[in-house]
Structure formats: structure tokens, C-alpha cells
Design a protein around this motif. Structure first.
Motif, mmCIF file in Angstrom:
data_model
loop_
_atom_site.group_PDB
_atom_site.id
_atom_site.type_symbol
_atom_site.label_atom_id
_atom_site.label_comp_id
_atom_site.label_asym_id
_atom_site.label_seq_id
_atom_site.Cartn_x
_atom_site.Cartn_y
_atom_site.Cartn_z
ATOM 1 N N GLU A 12 0.856 -1.183 0.000
ATOM 2 C CA GLU A 12 0.000 0.000 0.000
ATOM 3 C C GLU A 12 0.890 1.229 0.000
ATOM 4 O O GLU A 12 1.816 1.345 0.801
ATOM 5 C CB GLU A 12 -0.912 0.017 1.231
ATOM 6 C CG GLU A 12 -1.966 -1.074 1.248
ATOM 7 C CD GLU A 12 -3.070 -0.854 0.241
ATOM 8 O OE1 GLU A 12 -3.141 0.270 -0.329
ATOM 9 O OE2 GLU A 12 -3.864 -1.775 0.023
ATOM 10 N N SER A 37 0.663 6.755 2.687
ATOM 11 C CA SER A 37 -0.427 7.571 3.227
ATOM 12 C C SER A 37 -1.664 7.762 2.349
ATOM 13 O O SER A 37 -2.174 8.873 2.242
ATOM 14 C CB SER A 37 0.121 8.965 3.600
ATOM 15 O OG SER A 37 1.168 8.816 4.513
ATOM 16 N N GLU A 47 -7.273 5.375 2.722
ATOM 17 C CA GLU A 47 -7.725 4.132 3.341
ATOM 18 C C GLU A 47 -6.707 3.536 4.307
ATOM 19 O O GLU A 47 -7.008 2.634 5.075
ATOM 20 C CB GLU A 47 -8.091 3.094 2.277
ATOM 21 C CG GLU A 47 -6.956 2.676 1.353
ATOM 22 C CD GLU A 47 -6.841 3.568 0.126
ATOM 23 O OE1 GLU A 47 -6.173 3.154 -0.823
ATOM 24 O OE2 GLU A 47 -7.432 4.670 0.138
ATOM 25 N N LEU A 48 -5.478 4.037 4.289
ATOM 26 C CA LEU A 48 -4.430 3.527 5.171
ATOM 27 C C LEU A 48 -4.389 4.281 6.496
ATOM 28 O O LEU A 48 -3.879 3.782 7.496
ATOM 29 C CB LEU A 48 -3.069 3.639 4.467
ATOM 30 C CG LEU A 48 -1.861 2.913 5.071
ATOM 31 C CD1 LEU A 48 -2.185 1.451 5.335
ATOM 32 C CD2 LEU A 48 -0.673 3.020 4.130
ATOM 33 N N LYS A 49 -4.948 5.459 6.540
ATOM 34 C CA LYS A 49 -4.883 6.283 7.748
ATOM 35 C C LYS A 49 -5.918 5.853 8.782
ATOM 36 O O LYS A 49 -6.983 5.334 8.443
ATOM 37 C CB LYS A 49 -5.106 7.752 7.388
ATOM 38 C CG LYS A 49 -4.062 8.326 6.445
ATOM 39 C CD LYS A 49 -4.396 9.770 6.094
ATOM 40 C CE LYS A 49 -3.405 10.355 5.112
ATOM 41 N NZ LYS A 49 -3.725 11.738 4.734
ATOM 42 N N PHE A 79 2.426 0.002 4.004
ATOM 43 C CA PHE A 79 1.810 -1.180 4.624
ATOM 44 C C PHE A 79 1.964 -2.311 3.629
ATOM 45 O O PHE A 79 1.600 -2.169 2.460
ATOM 46 C CB PHE A 79 0.342 -0.896 4.941
ATOM 47 C CG PHE A 79 -0.441 -2.091 5.424
ATOM 48 C CD1 PHE A 79 0.065 -2.945 6.389
ATOM 49 C CD2 PHE A 79 -1.715 -2.355 4.908
ATOM 50 C CE1 PHE A 79 -0.665 -4.036 6.839
ATOM 51 C CE2 PHE A 79 -2.451 -3.441 5.348
ATOM 52 C CZ PHE A 79 -1.935 -4.277 6.320
ATOM 53 N N PHE A 95 3.946 -2.437 9.010
ATOM 54 C CA PHE A 95 3.787 -1.011 8.731
ATOM 55 C C PHE A 95 5.185 -0.401 8.698
ATOM 56 O O PHE A 95 6.038 -0.748 9.524
ATOM 57 C CB PHE A 95 2.928 -0.327 9.794
ATOM 58 C CG PHE A 95 1.497 -0.774 9.767
ATOM 59 C CD1 PHE A 95 0.608 -0.227 8.846
ATOM 60 C CD2 PHE A 95 1.041 -1.753 10.633
ATOM 61 C CE1 PHE A 95 -0.713 -0.650 8.795
ATOM 62 C CE2 PHE A 95 -0.280 -2.187 10.595
ATOM 63 C CZ PHE A 95 -1.160 -1.636 9.669
ATOM 64 N N HIS A 123 -6.349 -2.852 14.242
ATOM 65 C CA HIS A 123 -5.723 -3.457 13.060
ATOM 66 C C HIS A 123 -6.576 -4.578 12.495
ATOM 67 O O HIS A 123 -6.645 -4.766 11.282
ATOM 68 C CB HIS A 123 -4.324 -3.980 13.415
ATOM 69 C CG HIS A 123 -4.313 -5.008 14.508
ATOM 70 N ND1 HIS A 123 -4.699 -4.735 15.806
ATOM 71 C CD2 HIS A 123 -3.968 -6.321 14.496
ATOM 72 C CE1 HIS A 123 -4.589 -5.826 16.543
ATOM 73 N NE2 HIS A 123 -4.152 -6.799 15.776
ATOM 74 N N LYS A 172 -9.819 -2.927 10.908
ATOM 75 C CA LYS A 172 -9.580 -2.171 9.685
ATOM 76 C C LYS A 172 -9.019 -3.035 8.553
ATOM 77 O O LYS A 172 -9.411 -2.883 7.399
ATOM 78 C CB LYS A 172 -8.627 -1.013 9.965
ATOM 79 C CG LYS A 172 -8.512 0.003 8.820
ATOM 80 C CD LYS A 172 -7.761 1.231 9.270
ATOM 81 C CE LYS A 172 -7.657 2.262 8.146
ATOM 82 N NZ LYS A 172 -8.961 2.837 7.771
ATOM 83 N N PHE A 173 -8.097 -3.947 8.888
ATOM 84 C CA PHE A 173 -7.410 -4.707 7.838
ATOM 85 C C PHE A 173 -7.628 -6.218 7.914
ATOM 86 O O PHE A 173 -7.165 -6.951 7.034
ATOM 87 C CB PHE A 173 -5.901 -4.421 7.892
ATOM 88 C CG PHE A 173 -5.551 -2.982 7.648
ATOM 89 C CD1 PHE A 173 -5.700 -2.414 6.392
ATOM 90 C CD2 PHE A 173 -5.080 -2.181 8.680
ATOM 91 C CE1 PHE A 173 -5.389 -1.084 6.166
ATOM 92 C CE2 PHE A 173 -4.751 -0.851 8.465
ATOM 93 C CZ PHE A 173 -4.912 -0.302 7.201
#
Length: 297
Positions: free
Chosen positions: A150, A153, A156-158, A180, A193, A222, A225-226
Motif C-alpha cells: 500500500e 499515506s 484508506e491507510l490512515k 503497509f 507497517f 488493526h 480495519k485490515f
């Protein structure tokens, strides 16, 4: 009679001859778009062809408008010898939109590249160097591959988490990693990360960042979100001295303030494009002790 050299930062297509696009040219333009900024050494490490051929194609791609050379690097000679840095040009964006359907948008890349600051370029190149070494190292390792990367920044990563400051007040702390990625090997999948440190943050800000990661993990954000069960935070620094400083600061990030195996550190001196497999060697240390670790352990 000396051959007239084309200017470095002004386009003079008539001085470099015509350009008939080759597959390698398209590959180079797409690489630059993907990484945002790449220097000539990084492009040579990723693209197929001899050094001279790659440099010749880069020259043509710049002078014909497919790539750009950000003007902020004009100051580089004051900092010593630097490799030319490339960014996407307007014609390159048009090419990728036509060939791959990549959204061209309304961005005028040539204008945007004029505004970019040297600090941002250097930060992006630092991330690119790590990513290239990782990709090349994993490519040569049977049964192991990079699942995804990824970019720096994206929205969707924040994320964010609430933590307590030194006065006991609850404050909102951002989670904004520089990258990421996931790796799969015969033992399973691991997630990381990335933080690329340019030695510009104060100790207080570094500690706040690491405490935020710790609390984010404790609260299971984490996974929400992921969808991942665990992760490590990798921090790369410019120097060994800075690495040791950050390791010491991060000992205070976990609840017991004894150092956590979640946080890994190394400096750029420990890996290189010339030896990309070094990124997988025992070059990483945590705040917990002075042992050295390898990324795939």
C-alpha cells in the motif's frame, strides 16, 4: 568536435532525437508513476536493460515530456553527487491512461512537480529504496512473495486512536504509516507497517507515534480495519546513531515501558540496491534487547 549536451532541466527534444516508444519505456513510465519518485539508480535496478541504455531512454523520456525532473533537485550539487530524480510527466500520464486505464484526472503533473519540496522527494526516495530492495530480495527467494504494497499515506491507510498525554488528558493520535505490506512464505503470512525517519521529528513526537501504534494494537483496530491478527512496525533511519536513539525512546511506548517486540529498527547503511537480499538478513533490532532479527523469522 564535442557533442552538444542536452540541458538537464529544460526540455529540448530536438537535441536528443526522436522517440519511438518501446515496451521498456512504458515499463519505466509505469514504475515512476507507481513509486511517485525514483532516481536513476532505482530505475536501473527495476527495469530491464544495460545501464547506458536505461540512461539514454530516461533522457529521451524526459525531453519528450513522458517523465519529469523535479526542479528542487537543482540544489543537490550543494549536498554532493546525487542521482537524477524522475517523476511522472503529462505525456506519461496520458500514456498510462490510454494503455492501462489509469485515471488521468485533471492533474497537471509538470506543474505539480515544480511545487514539490526536496524534503518530500527525499522521504519518498527513502521509502522507494526499501521497497525495491524488498521486492528484489523476495523475487529471488523460492516460495516467498510480496502479497501487496500500500502506497504512502493513502486515505484508506490512515486511522487514529485515543491515548493519554503526560498530563493524563485523552488526546487523538493519528496512525499514518509510510507504507503497509504483507509477505507470504512457507510459514504463513506476516504484515508490516513502515516508518521512514528523516531525523526531523522530536523525541516527543516519535514517542507519541509509537504509543499510538501500541494502543491501536491493544484495541484491535488493526483487525477491524485490515482483518489481520498481528503486525510489526518497521522504522528505517538514515544513521545508526539515529536508530539507537529511536530504540531508546520506544522503550517507553508499551504499558510496562520495557520495550516491545512489535517495534523493529534498522538504518539504511544495512541494506542497498547493490545487495538487496541484505534487507532479509539479521539487521533489525527491537527496543527490548540488543539481539538482531531477520524480517522473515
Amino acid at each position: 568536435m564535442k557533442t552538444k549536451r542536452a540541458p538537464k532541466f529544460k526540455r529540448r527534444p530536438e537535441e536528443v532525437g526522436g522517440l519511438r516508444l518501446q515496451e521498456r519505456d512504458i515499463e519505466i513510465v509505469r514504475l515512476v508513476q507507481d513509486f511517485r519518485f525514483l532516481n536513476s539508480d532505482q530505475i536501473k535496478a527495476l527495469a530491464n536493460g544495460s545501464e547506458q541504455k536505461i540512461l539514454r531512454r530516461l533522457q529521451k523520456l524526459f525531453h519528450h515530456g513522458f517523465l519529469d525532473r523535479p526542479l528542487s533537485q537543482i540544489a543537490y550539487p550543494l549536498m554532493g553527487t546525487q542521482k537524477m530524480v524522475y517523476a511522472l510527466g503529462d505525456k506519461g500520464a496520458d500514456l498510462l491512461a490510454e494503455k492501462f486505464g489509469i485515471d488521468r484526472g485533471k492533474i497537471k503533473w509538470n506543474e505539480k512537480n515544480k511545487e514539490v519540496k526536496d524534503r518530500h522527494i527525499q522521504h519518498t526516495l527513502m521509502i522507494s529504496n526499501f521497497r525495491i530492495c524488498l521486492e528484489l530480495a523476495l523475487k529471488n527467494l523460492p516460495g516467498t512473495n510480496l502479497l501487496f504494497w500500500e502506497k504512502e499515506s493513502p486515505k484508506e491507510l490512515k486511522d487514529y486512536v485515543y491515548i493519554r498525554d503526560l498530563q493524563g488528558r485523552e488526546i487523538r493520535a493519528p496512525i499514518v504509516p509510510d507504507g503497509f505490506f504483507g509477505i507470504e512464505d512457507p510459514k504463513g503470512k506476516a504484515y508490516f507497517f513502515l516508518e521512514a525517519d528523516q531525523s526531523t521529528m522530536t523525541n516527543a513526537r516519535i514517542l507519541k507515534k509509537m504509543i499510538a501504534y501500541w494502543n491501536w494494537w491493544k484495541r484491535g483496530r488493526h483487525t477491524e480495519k485490515f482483518g489481520i491478527k498481528a503486525f510489526r512496525v518497521l522504522t528505517i533511519t538514515r544513521t545508526e546513531k539515529r536508530k539507537e536513539n529511536l530504540r531508546g525512546i520506544t522503550k517507553k511506548a508499551d504499558d510496562r515501558q520495557r520495550g516491545s517486540l512489535m517495534f523493529w529498527f534498522t538504518s539504511e547503511r544495512n541494506y542497498s540496491l547493490q545487495k538487496p537480499e541484505s534487507i532479509l538478513e539479521p539487521i533489525w533490532q527491537t527496543p527490548k534487547d540488543d539481539s538482531f532479527h531477520s524480517l522473515l523469522e
